[in-house]
Design an enzyme around this catalytic site. Structure first.
Site, PDB file in Angstrom:
ATOM      1  N   THR A   1       0.820  -1.210   0.000  1.00 22.13           N
ATOM      2  CA  THR A   1       0.000   0.000   0.000  1.00 22.13           C
ATOM      3  C   THR A   1       0.855   1.262   0.000  1.00 22.13           C
ATOM      4  O   THR A   1       1.985   1.247   0.512  1.00 22.13           O
ATOM      5  CB  THR A   1      -0.910  -0.002   1.255  1.00 22.13           C
ATOM      6  OG1 THR A   1      -1.516   1.274   1.388  1.00 22.13           O
ATOM      7  CG2 THR A   1      -0.120  -0.294   2.534  1.00 22.13           C
ATOM      8  N   ASP A   2       0.281   2.342  -0.516  1.00 20.87           N
ATOM      9  CA  ASP A   2       1.002   3.632  -0.480  1.00 20.87           C
ATOM     10  C   ASP A   2       1.161   4.144   0.951  1.00 20.87           C
ATOM     11  O   ASP A   2       2.000   5.006   1.222  1.00 20.87           O
ATOM     12  CB  ASP A   2       0.289   4.678  -1.351  1.00 20.87           C
ATOM     13  CG  ASP A   2      -1.142   4.982  -0.933  1.00 20.87           C
ATOM     14  OD1 ASP A   2      -1.657   4.367   0.035  1.00 20.87           O
ATOM     15  OD2 ASP A   2      -1.775   5.845  -1.576  1.00 20.87           O
ATOM     16  N   GLU A   3       0.368   3.584   1.893  1.00 22.15           N
ATOM     17  CA  GLU A   3       0.444   4.086   3.281  1.00 22.15           C
ATOM     18  C   GLU A   3       1.797   3.817   3.909  1.00 22.15           C
ATOM     19  O   GLU A   3       2.136   4.419   4.923  1.00 22.15           O
ATOM     20  CB  GLU A   3      -0.668   3.469   4.139  1.00 22.15           C
ATOM     21  CG  GLU A   3      -2.045   3.836   3.666  1.00 22.15           C
ATOM     22  CD  GLU A   3      -3.131   3.662   4.723  1.00 22.15           C
ATOM     23  OE1 GLU A   3      -2.825   3.529   5.904  1.00 22.15           O
ATOM     24  OE2 GLU A   3      -4.315   3.673   4.324  1.00 22.15           O
TER      25      GLU A   3
ATOM     26  N   TYR B   1      -1.506  -0.405  11.213  1.00 24.01           N
ATOM     27  CA  TYR B   1      -1.763  -1.072   9.923  1.00 24.01           C
ATOM     28  C   TYR B   1      -0.614  -0.832   8.956  1.00 24.01           C
ATOM     29  O   TYR B   1      -0.002  -1.772   8.440  1.00 24.01           O
ATOM     30  CB  TYR B   1      -3.090  -0.582   9.306  1.00 24.01           C
ATOM     31  CG  TYR B   1      -3.181  -0.872   7.831  1.00 24.01           C
ATOM     32  CD1 TYR B   1      -3.300  -2.189   7.370  1.00 24.01           C
ATOM     33  CD2 TYR B   1      -3.114   0.147   6.872  1.00 24.01           C
ATOM     34  CE1 TYR B   1      -3.347  -2.473   6.004  1.00 24.01           C
ATOM     35  CE2 TYR B   1      -3.163  -0.122   5.515  1.00 24.01           C
ATOM     36  CZ  TYR B   1      -3.276  -1.434   5.076  1.00 24.01           C
ATOM     37  OH  TYR B   1      -3.313  -1.715   3.726  1.00 24.01           O
TER      38      TYR B   1
ATOM     39  N   LYS C   1       2.302  -3.354   7.306  1.00 22.71           N
ATOM     40  CA  LYS C   1       2.499  -3.567   5.868  1.00 22.71           C
ATOM     41  C   LYS C   1       3.940  -3.225   5.478  1.00 22.71           C
ATOM     42  O   LYS C   1       4.552  -3.930   4.675  1.00 22.71           O
ATOM     43  CB  LYS C   1       1.517  -2.701   5.053  1.00 22.71           C
ATOM     44  CG  LYS C   1       0.050  -3.083   5.184  1.00 22.71           C
ATOM     45  CD  LYS C   1      -0.297  -4.458   4.623  1.00 22.71           C
ATOM     46  CE  LYS C   1      -0.225  -4.535   3.121  1.00 22.71           C
ATOM     47  NZ  LYS C   1      -0.725  -5.865   2.620  1.00 22.71           N
TER      48      LYS C   1
HETATM   49  P1  NAD Z   1     -10.090  -6.764   2.805  1.00 23.80           P
HETATM   50  O1  NAD Z   1     -10.022  -6.475   4.265  1.00 23.80           O
HETATM   51  O2  NAD Z   1     -11.330  -6.456   2.063  1.00 23.80           O
HETATM   52  O3  NAD Z   1      -9.781  -8.309   2.561  1.00 23.80           O
HETATM   53  C1  NAD Z   1      -8.791  -9.003   3.264  1.00 23.80           C
HETATM   54  C2  NAD Z   1      -9.032 -10.504   3.076  1.00 23.80           C
HETATM   55  O4  NAD Z   1      -7.965 -11.199   3.750  1.00 23.80           O
HETATM   56  C3  NAD Z   1     -10.339 -11.013   3.679  1.00 23.80           C
HETATM   57  O5  NAD Z   1     -10.996 -11.871   2.784  1.00 23.80           O
HETATM   58  C4  NAD Z   1      -9.909 -11.768   4.937  1.00 23.80           C
HETATM   59  O6  NAD Z   1     -10.756 -12.822   5.276  1.00 23.80           O
HETATM   60  C5  NAD Z   1      -8.541 -12.266   4.505  1.00 23.80           C
HETATM   61  N1  NAD Z   1      -7.667 -12.531   5.643  1.00 23.80           N
HETATM   62  C6  NAD Z   1      -7.457 -11.741   6.729  1.00 23.80           C
HETATM   63  N2  NAD Z   1      -6.600 -12.356   7.571  1.00 23.80           N
HETATM   64  C7  NAD Z   1      -6.258 -13.544   6.989  1.00 23.80           C
HETATM   65  C8  NAD Z   1      -5.390 -14.606   7.382  1.00 23.80           C
HETATM   66  N3  NAD Z   1      -4.730 -14.589   8.534  1.00 23.80           N
HETATM   67  N4  NAD Z   1      -5.260 -15.645   6.548  1.00 23.80           N
HETATM   68  C9  NAD Z   1      -5.942 -15.700   5.380  1.00 23.80           C
HETATM   69  N5  NAD Z   1      -6.789 -14.732   4.976  1.00 23.80           N
HETATM   70  C10 NAD Z   1      -6.935 -13.662   5.778  1.00 23.80           C
HETATM   71  O7  NAD Z   1      -8.831  -6.030   2.190  1.00 23.80           O
HETATM   72  P2  NAD Z   1      -8.648  -5.345   0.738  1.00 23.80           P
HETATM   73  O8  NAD Z   1      -9.096  -3.950   0.800  1.00 23.80           O
HETATM   74  O9  NAD Z   1      -9.194  -6.263  -0.293  1.00 23.80           O
HETATM   75  O10 NAD Z   1      -7.060  -5.320   0.652  1.00 23.80           O
HETATM   76  C11 NAD Z   1      -6.357  -6.434   0.113  1.00 23.80           C
HETATM   77  C12 NAD Z   1      -4.867  -6.141   0.176  1.00 23.80           C
HETATM   78  O11 NAD Z   1      -4.564  -4.964  -0.551  1.00 23.80           O
HETATM   79  C13 NAD Z   1      -4.364  -5.896   1.612  1.00 23.80           C
HETATM   80  O12 NAD Z   1      -3.117  -6.514   1.731  1.00 23.80           O
HETATM   81  C14 NAD Z   1      -4.234  -4.387   1.692  1.00 23.80           C
HETATM   82  O13 NAD Z   1      -3.207  -4.034   2.583  1.00 23.80           O
HETATM   83  C15 NAD Z   1      -3.873  -4.031   0.262  1.00 23.80           C
HETATM   84  N6  NAD Z   1      -4.309  -2.704  -0.211  1.00 23.80           N
HETATM   85  C16 NAD Z   1      -5.609  -2.302  -0.079  1.00 23.80           C
HETATM   86  C17 NAD Z   1      -5.996  -1.054  -0.597  1.00 23.80           C
HETATM   87  C18 NAD Z   1      -7.425  -0.579  -0.515  1.00 23.80           C
HETATM   88  O14 NAD Z   1      -7.689   0.562  -0.887  1.00 23.80           O
HETATM   89  N7  NAD Z   1      -8.382  -1.376  -0.086  1.00 23.80           N
HETATM   90  C19 NAD Z   1      -5.052  -0.239  -1.222  1.00 23.80           C
HETATM   91  C20 NAD Z   1      -3.734  -0.683  -1.317  1.00 23.80           C
HETATM   92  C21 NAD Z   1      -3.381  -1.921  -0.825  1.00 23.80           C
HETATM   93  O1  DAU Z   2      -4.095   4.133   0.658  1.00 27.45           O
HETATM   94  C1  DAU Z   2      -4.359   2.774   0.609  1.00 27.45           C
HETATM   95  C2  DAU Z   2      -5.148   2.363   1.823  1.00 27.45           C
HETATM   96  O2  DAU Z   2      -6.458   2.860   1.647  1.00 27.45           O
HETATM   97  C3  DAU Z   2      -5.168   0.857   2.053  1.00 27.45           C
HETATM   98  O3  DAU Z   2      -3.870   0.424   2.334  1.00 27.45           O
HETATM   99  C4  DAU Z   2      -6.099   0.487   3.208  1.00 27.45           C
HETATM  100  O4  DAU Z   2      -6.201  -0.925   3.320  1.00 27.45           O
HETATM  101  C5  DAU Z   2      -7.463   1.072   2.931  1.00 27.45           C
HETATM  102  O5  DAU Z   2      -8.320   0.818   4.034  1.00 27.45           O
HETATM  103  C6  DAU Z   2      -7.378   2.582   2.682  1.00 27.45           C
HETATM  104  O6  DAU Z   2      -6.996   3.276   3.884  1.00 27.45           O
HETATM  105  P1  DAU Z   2      -7.683   4.681   4.302  1.00 27.45           P
HETATM  106  O7  DAU Z   2      -7.500   4.846   5.745  1.00 27.45           O
HETATM  107  O8  DAU Z   2      -7.223   5.765   3.390  1.00 27.45           O
HETATM  108  O9  DAU Z   2      -9.219   4.331   3.903  1.00 27.45           O
HETATM  109  P2  DAU Z   2     -10.611   4.593   4.654  1.00 27.45           P
HETATM  110  O10 DAU Z   2     -11.672   4.201   3.689  1.00 27.45           O
HETATM  111  O11 DAU Z   2     -10.624   4.014   6.010  1.00 27.45           O
HETATM  112  O12 DAU Z   2     -10.632   6.177   4.812  1.00 27.45           O
HETATM  113  C7  DAU Z   2     -10.534   7.050   3.691  1.00 27.45           C
HETATM  114  C8  DAU Z   2     -10.499   8.468   4.231  1.00 27.45           C
HETATM  115  O13 DAU Z   2     -11.771   8.782   4.793  1.00 27.45           O
HETATM  116  C9  DAU Z   2      -9.475   8.688   5.337  1.00 27.45           C
HETATM  117  O14 DAU Z   2      -8.920   9.992   5.218  1.00 27.45           O
HETATM  118  C10 DAU Z   2     -10.297   8.616   6.616  1.00 27.45           C
HETATM  119  C11 DAU Z   2     -11.648   9.149   6.180  1.00 27.45           C
HETATM  120  N1  DAU Z   2     -12.803   8.596   6.900  1.00 27.45           N
HETATM  121  C12 DAU Z   2     -12.928   7.249   6.936  1.00 27.45           C
HETATM  122  C13 DAU Z   2     -14.001   6.656   7.595  1.00 27.45           C
HETATM  123  C14 DAU Z   2     -14.131   5.156   7.654  1.00 27.45           C
HETATM  124  C15 DAU Z   2     -13.756   9.435   7.473  1.00 27.45           C
HETATM  125  O15 DAU Z   2     -13.651  10.674   7.386  1.00 27.45           O
HETATM  126  N2  DAU Z   2     -14.819   8.855   8.109  1.00 27.45           N
HETATM  127  C16 DAU Z   2     -14.976   7.507   8.215  1.00 27.45           C
HETATM  128  O16 DAU Z   2     -15.965   7.048   8.842  1.00 27.45           O
END
Ligand code: NAD
Ligand code: DAU
Length: 352
Positions: A135-137, A160, A164
């Site tokens: 992730t970019d985080e 988190y 990562k």
């Molecule tokens: P998500 O939370 O929707 O899905 C995570 C999945 O992993 C779930 O199906 C969960 O059951 C499974 N999981 C959790 N713990 C596990 C374990 N111990 N063993 C096996 N499976 C397990 O997450 P997402 O948003 O789909 O993100 C997927 C990946 O991409 C993550 O690694 C996250 O860090 C990365 N990522 C997410 C975003 C985003 O915007 N959502 C952006 C950049 C990177």
């Molecule tokens: O940048 C990539 C990341 O994006 C991934 O690595 C993470 O897995 C994914 O969860 C996401 O992280 P963020 O923290 O950016 O996403 P989230 O949807 O939780 O929040 C987006 C923005 O909105 C953030 O600035 C926090 C804000 N927010 C979020 C929630 C849930 C609110 O203002 N209110 C809320 O209730």
């Protein structure tokens, strides 16, 4: 036939990736290994669950025996590791599981793949690769100017993002030390179908449809760089097929929005198309997230230059299609609104 071990394939991005790959290729086999935590949902996969070239395995990536067994049963060519605890707010409430899954789980997967793919002379079987979806985080937070590149120093802030970043370093060390074939991708915020409604976009859509307050953290001016999930899946596919081992690729949407802009866009669509009672009056400013990163924005020039990737879906069409998907799949959302979700919601928002 190439065999993919997709971990976390019942989550948001993993399930989209499985759909994308099975639509694009008919000569691959996918093993989806997922522990089915609160975020894992097999309903995301009902369209493909009966395919002959797809198999689901319920297991924890940090379970040594279970992972070894999968490598014994299948001749895995690619590991694509999506499995993670992925929500920043939950990591602030309970960091330990983030270390277990994201750090130790990734190390366990790496070890199983290394044991299986290593030859007697210390080289690895040709054509194998381990893709860590990061992730970019991990880069921390930007001010008003600038973009994260692959050489930006790691400076994660939340439990988190720190977990990562730790996983990224372990993955990188296996390349540096053993020449074990890895790639790492670091993507910006994804949006699209099947996203768990603890995350901002589905949470806002769901609250609007139920005429509930929309909790906006802090001043609402934090910025995220939104990328349509299918564009992310396309990038991962290109990295698997084309990236040299050891390379790291950023993947971003060139689509920065403040949280308040994002919320107003969703409200306007739903007000105009669904219910006139959905208005900006639902917006409720709440206490900020602890350590809230101010701005993320990605420079994706490297993946464009090396692998020809660019995002295809514009923000205007992506957000419209995403909102429509949640409107057309309200049963999917209702099935998630169980006691455990309500408990999480109360714990997270009632004290704000
Ligand atoms: P998500 O939370 O929707 O899905 C995570 C999945 O992993 C779930 O199906 C969960 O059951 C499974 N999981 C959790 N713990 C596990 C374990 N111990 N063993 C096996 N499976 C397990 O997450 P997402 O948003 O789909 O993100 C997927 C990946 O991409 C993550 O690694 C996250 O860090 C990365 N990522 C997410 C975003 C985003 O915007 N959502 C952006 C950049 C990177
Ligand atoms: O940048 C990539 C990341 O994006 C991934 O690595 C993470 O897995 C994914 O969860 C996401 O992280 P963020 O923290 O950016 O996403 P989230 O949807 O939780 O929040 C987006 C923005 O909105 C953030 O600035 C926090 C804000 N927010 C979020 C929630 C849930 C609110 O203002 N209110 C809320 O209730």
């Amino acid at each position: 036939m190439k065999v993919y071990l997709v971990t976390g394939g019942a989550g948001f991005i993993g399930s989209n990736f499985i759909h994308y790959m099975l639509k694009k290729y008919n000569d691959i086999f996918i093993v989806n290994l997922d522990h089915l935590t609160y975020a894992g949902n097999l309903e995301n996969l009902t369209k493909i669950e009966k395919y002959d070239n797809y198999q689901f395995v319920k297991a924890d990536i940090s379970d040594n025996e279970a992972i070894k067994n999968v490598f014994e049963k299948h001749d895995i060519d690619y590991v694509v590791n999506f499995a993670a605890e992925s929500h920043v707010d939950r990591s602030i409430q309970n960091p330990d599981i983030f270390v277990k899954t994201n750090v130790l789980g990734t190390a366990n997967l790496l070890n199983a793949a290394k044991d299986k793919w290593e030859l007697d002379n210390g080289d690895f079987q040709a054509g194998k690769k381990f893709i860590q979806v990061s992730t970019d985080e991990v880069y921390g937070s930007l001010g008003k100017e600038g973009l994260f590149s692959e050489t930006t120093p790691l400076d994660p802030h939340s439990p988190y993002s720190s977990s990562k970043a730790s996983a990224d370093l372990i993955v990188k060390s296996y390349f540096d030390t053993y020449k074990f074939p890895v790639n790492i991708t670091r993507c910006s915020n994804n949006y699209g179908p099947y996203q768990f409604p603890e995350k901002m976009i589905p949470l806002v859509i769901n609250n609007c449809l139920n005429l509930l307050d929309i909790p906006l953290y802090g001043d609402g001016l934090n910025v995220r760089d939104w990328l349509y999930v299918e564009d992310h899946c396309k990038a991962i596919d290109l990295v698997i097929q084309g990236a040299a081992p050891g390379e790291i690729y950023n993947v971003g949407g060139y689509n920065e929005k403040t949280n308040i802009e994002l919320v107003k866009t969703i409200i306007k669509y739903l007000h105009d198309n669904v219910n006139e009672d959905i208005t900006e009056e639902l917006i409720t400013y709440v206490q900020d997230r602890k350590g809230h990163d101010r701005r993320y924005a990605i420079n994706s020039e490297k993946i464009t230059r090396d692998l020809g990737w660019k995002p295809d879906v514009t923000w205007e069409s992506g957000i419209r299609e995403t909102i429509k998907w949640y409107l057309e799949n309200q049963a999917w959302m209702e099935n998630i609104m169980n006691e455990s979700y309500k408990e999480y919601y109360r714990l997270t928002y009632e004290t704000k």
